[in-house]
Write an enzyme that holds these catalytic residues in place. Structure first.
Site, PDB file in Angstrom:
ATOM      1  N   ASP A  23     -12.631  39.661   5.909  1.00  0.00           N
ATOM      2  CA  ASP A  23     -13.593  39.642   7.010  1.00  0.00           C
ATOM      3  C   ASP A  23     -14.908  40.263   6.545  1.00  0.00           C
ATOM      4  OD1 ASP A  23     -14.956  39.783   9.358  1.00  0.00           O
ATOM      5  OD2 ASP A  23     -13.626  41.266  10.307  1.00  0.00           O
ATOM      6  N   ASN A  25     -17.795  40.247   8.572  1.00  0.00           N
ATOM      7  CA  ASN A  25     -18.692  40.695   9.653  1.00  0.00           C
ATOM      8  C   ASN A  25     -18.008  41.582  10.689  1.00  0.00           C
ATOM      9  OD1 ASN A  25     -17.145  38.927  11.051  1.00  0.00           O
ATOM     10  ND2 ASN A  25     -18.813  37.633  11.805  1.00  0.00           N
ATOM     11  N   ASP A  27     -15.402  41.194  12.691  1.00  0.00           N
ATOM     12  CA  ASP A  27     -14.842  40.714  13.969  1.00  0.00           C
ATOM     13  C   ASP A  27     -13.331  40.499  13.920  1.00  0.00           C
ATOM     14  OD1 ASP A  27     -14.558  38.448  12.461  1.00  0.00           O
ATOM     15  OD2 ASP A  27     -15.668  37.120  13.812  1.00  0.00           O
ATOM     16  N   ASP A  31     -13.652  35.332   6.915  1.00  0.00           N
ATOM     17  CA  ASP A  31     -14.773  34.394   7.063  1.00  0.00           C
ATOM     18  C   ASP A  31     -15.412  34.077   5.710  1.00  0.00           C
ATOM     19  OD1 ASP A  31     -16.249  36.686   6.454  1.00  0.00           O
ATOM     20  OD2 ASP A  31     -16.538  37.180   8.568  1.00  0.00           O
ATOM     21  N   ASP A 100     -10.128  20.647   2.622  1.00  0.00           N
ATOM     22  CA  ASP A 100      -8.925  20.057   3.189  1.00  0.00           C
ATOM     23  C   ASP A 100      -9.374  18.895   4.059  1.00  0.00           C
ATOM     24  OD1 ASP A 100      -6.176  19.931   4.113  1.00  0.00           O
ATOM     25  OD2 ASP A 100      -6.071  22.078   3.685  1.00  0.00           O
ATOM     26  N   ASP A 207      -4.334  16.266   3.735  1.00  0.00           N
ATOM     27  CA  ASP A 207      -3.242  16.775   4.556  1.00  0.00           C
ATOM     28  C   ASP A 207      -2.316  15.642   5.029  1.00  0.00           C
ATOM     29  OD1 ASP A 207      -2.363  19.229   6.139  1.00  0.00           O
ATOM     30  OD2 ASP A 207      -2.648  17.792   7.762  1.00  0.00           O
ATOM     31  N   GLU A 261      -1.140  15.926  -0.100  1.00  0.00           N
ATOM     32  CA  GLU A 261       0.081  16.583   0.372  1.00  0.00           C
ATOM     33  C   GLU A 261       1.033  15.483   0.843  1.00  0.00           C
ATOM     34  OE1 GLU A 261       1.716  19.774   3.644  1.00  0.00           O
ATOM     35  OE2 GLU A 261       0.389  18.161   4.220  1.00  0.00           O
ATOM     36  N   HIS A 333       0.099  28.195   2.462  1.00  0.00           N
ATOM     37  CA  HIS A 333       0.071  28.707   3.835  1.00  0.00           C
ATOM     38  C   HIS A 333       1.228  28.190   4.688  1.00  0.00           C
ATOM     39  CE1 HIS A 333      -1.464  24.722   3.929  1.00  0.00           C
ATOM     40  NE2 HIS A 333      -1.449  24.717   5.246  1.00  0.00           N
ATOM     41  N   ASP A 334       2.067  27.305   4.130  1.00  0.00           N
ATOM     42  CA  ASP A 334       3.143  26.687   4.914  1.00  0.00           C
ATOM     43  C   ASP A 334       4.527  27.225   4.604  1.00  0.00           C
ATOM     44  OD1 ASP A 334       1.611  24.955   6.443  1.00  0.00           O
ATOM     45  OD2 ASP A 334       1.632  23.372   4.933  1.00  0.00           O
TER      46      ASP A 334
HETATM   47  C1  GLC Z   1       0.178  20.121   6.681  1.00  0.00           C
HETATM   48  C2  GLC Z   1      -0.476  21.481   6.645  1.00  0.00           C
HETATM   49  C3  GLC Z   1       0.116  22.315   7.733  1.00  0.00           C
HETATM   50  C4  GLC Z   1      -0.206  21.660   9.052  1.00  0.00           C
HETATM   51  C5  GLC Z   1       0.304  20.229   9.086  1.00  0.00           C
HETATM   52  C6  GLC Z   1      -0.308  19.456  10.221  1.00  0.00           C
HETATM   53  O1  GLC Z   1       1.513  20.172   6.365  1.00  0.00           O
HETATM   54  O2  GLC Z   1      -0.338  22.054   5.378  1.00  0.00           O
HETATM   55  O3  GLC Z   1      -0.382  23.629   7.720  1.00  0.00           O
HETATM   56  O4  GLC Z   1       0.348  22.395  10.091  1.00  0.00           O
HETATM   57  O5  GLC Z   1      -0.039  19.522   7.917  1.00  0.00           O
HETATM   58  O6  GLC Z   1      -1.667  19.252   9.992  1.00  0.00           O
END
Ligand code: GLC
Length: 562
Positions: A23, A25, A27, A31, A100, A207, A261, A333-334
């Site tokens: 972060d 700023n 909040d 960012d 993305d 994605d 992906e 992140h998944d």
């Molecule tokens: C992909 C992304 C995931 C998202 C999903 C729907 O798998 O990596 O984070 O929730 O698509 O967009």
């Protein structure tokens, strides 16, 4: 003639999930100011590219993967000027920027969707998958067009009373699927791509891009409790045609690359997309090796199987060699944090390094996820109320249907939820781990006093410094980027051993996945000699004779024979 973009093979990509990165700023939300401040840090790891998970305006039904404006930056993160500055600053440092591209669906707050709801004659109506319902139910209401269930939130169809129609969403309700069969939608996608490429970005991570073409008959799906119907849009009938269009009309005209992906795709399927004259992607993010402790999805948890992990990696290395290119990753992140999944929190440092060696000394482009480089581990939350993700909420309902009590589901969520990877990056041991001076949007992992960047910087033996060393070894020895892979002892449940071969050189990678000491005899023809060690995660190695190693918990050794 497409532009030669083979530079993607020598990238090391660092993934930023901005809201939890840094972060700038105060909040409480990560960012772009925070990213700007940390560009040199990212570069110092050995990364020369950044992939931004979505940073566009979004109402956050799926934390950014529901986009309401494709050509702007979420105000929580900054604005286009700041983003352009990051692109420039990254380029000055010889780093690439990847966005993305989420075009299987938009947000339900997107202008197109709002228009599409206005009437059946609205020019945007056909941008989405609107269908009439089937018959009436006992209360005189409508039944959805088929039995499909979404991946994230109940049924796959939402009823709109005014239109007397249903719209389809493979993911959350707030993520209506685009109708890619409409040529206007495809033109919009190309327009979005050009917008970012013209601004200077160097590629896209696409994605769930292999879901964009649906079976036009929308038949009922095989009855499973989540994602029923997925077989009718996973690699659907017009997928290749649309992907070729994007490639030929846009991608081939820029010096850029695409990483797709693609859930439920094996290495043989991948060749159709990543090799030969029909190549539409430069590489694919697959899920095979991420299923070594679960069945199909992280939520259906199983004990970690090294054999499954090795089998998946071997299959991709072997099938793609000389024909296509691999994307190497063990976190994003998944998924929960990999040390907690495939390694050991008890042997955090050793196993964090061992996993890095196992995954990144083979051919392909490495991707690492924020926090992975310091060995962040899973979060252990005390209550379900602290969770923030639509997937966790949906799974709670599904487990409830099967009679699983809440306190058990809390354990499952702590073990399997992707939110484990979304806690703020731990920068130092000050309040909120130095992530923010405000109130963090999501609780910082309680272990931040022991696990943080500042500590890792000052510890020569840290996971962070090991990653730096590993990426240097890769960069200086092309065998690890381009070499030919061969696995040994695939039945061994505790040790991963593979050879790499390139231009007359050979390397041997040996990684223990055990908490106990193991005697390991090298494959025939390999002489183990300390002088050949190019990377290791213990101070010294223990060799008996010239072919047997005593591997300590999660010990990893790489030998190079020039
Ligand atoms: C992909 C992304 C995931 C998202 C999903 C729907 O798998 O990596 O984070 O929730 O698509 O967009």
């Amino acid at each position: 003639m497409a532009i030669d973009n083979s530079w993607y093979k020598e990238l090391v990509v660092y993934q930023v999930w901005c809201r939890s990165f840094k972060d700038g700023n105060g909040d409480g939300q990560g960012d772009l100011l925070g990213v700007l401040e940390k560009l040199d840090y990212i570069k110092s790891i050995g990364a020369n590219a950044i992939w931004f998970s979505p940073i566009y305006p979004s109402p956050n039904a799926d934390w950014g993967y529901d986009i309401s404006d494709y050509k702007d930056i979420h105000p929580d993160f900054g604005d286009l000027d700041l983003f352009k500055k990051i692109v420039d600053e990254a380029h000055k440092r010889d780093m690439k920027i990847i966005m993305d591209l989420v075009v299987n669906h938009t947000s339900s707050e997107h202008y197109w969707f709002k228009e599409s709801m206005k009437s059946k004659d609205n020019p945007y109506h056909n941008y989405y998958i609107w269908k009439d319902g089937k018959g009436g139910d006992s209360k005189g209401g409508k039944n959805p067009p088929n039995n499909w269930l979404s991946i994230f939130e109940g049924g796959a169809w939402e009823y709109n009373e005014q239109l007397d129609q249903f719209y389809m969403h493979a993911f959350a309700k707030g993520q209506p699927d685009l109708n890619m069969d409409n040529p206007k939608v495809r033109e919009e996608v190309k327009d979005i791509m050009r917008f970012w490429l013209d601004m200077g970005v160097d590629g896209f991570r696409e994605d769930v891009i292999t879901f964009i073409s649906k079976d036009p008959d929308f038949p009922n799906g095989f009855p499973i409790p989540i994602a029923c119907g997925i077989e009718h849009y996973n690699k659907g009938p017009n997928l290749m045609k649309y992907l070729k269009e994007f490639r030929e009309d846009v991608v081939n005209h820029y010096d850029c690359f695409l990483v797709a992906e693609s859930p439920m795709t094996n290495s043989k399927d991948a060749l159709k997309f990543t090799s030969g004259k029909d190549k539409v992607f430069d590489m694919m993010i697959n899920f095979d090796h991420m299923n070594a402790d679960c069945f199909m999805t992280d939520t259906v948890h199983l004990p970690f199987s090294l054999k499954r992990f090795k089998k998946a990696l071997s299959s991709w290395q072997e099938n793609l060699y000389g024909k296509a290119w691999n994307a190497l990753y063990i976190e994003n992140h998944d998924h929960p944090r990999v040390i907690s999944r495939y390694g050991s929190e008890k042997y955090r440092k050793e196993s964090g390094k061992a996993l890095a060696v196992a995954a990144y000394m083979m051919s392909g482009t490495p991707y690492i996820y924020q926090g992975q480089e310091i060995g962040m581990v899973n979060n252990h939350l005390k209550s379900l109320d602290e969770f923030k993700d639509v997937v966790t909420f949906n799974n709670e309902k599904v487990f409830k249907k099967f009679g699983v009590p809440r306190f058990i589901y809390l354990k499952i969520a702590n073990l399997t939820s992707r939110e484990n990877a979304r806690t703020p990056v731990q920068w130092d041991d000050s309040e909120n781990a130095g992530f923010t001076t405000g109130t963090p949007w999501f609780g910082v992992n309680k272990n931040y006093k022991n696990i943080n960047v500042k500590d890792a910087e000052s510890d020569p033996d840290s996971i962070l410094n090991f990653y730096r060393e590993l990426f240097k070894v890769r960069q200086n020895n092309k065998i690890f980027i381009y070499g030919k892979y061969k696995e040994y002892f695939h039945k061994n449940k505790k040790v991963y051993c593979y050879e790499m071969k390139y231009e007359g050189q050979k390397a041997l990678v040996v990684v223990s996945f055990s908490e106990k000491n193991i005697k390991f005899k090298a494959p025939r023809g390999f002489k183990l000699d300390k002088d050949n060690v190019i990377l290791k995660n213990y101070k010294d190695i223990e060799i008996d004779g010239n072919d047997t190693l005593t591997l300590r918990p999660y010990e990893a050794v790489v030998f190079l024979y020039k």
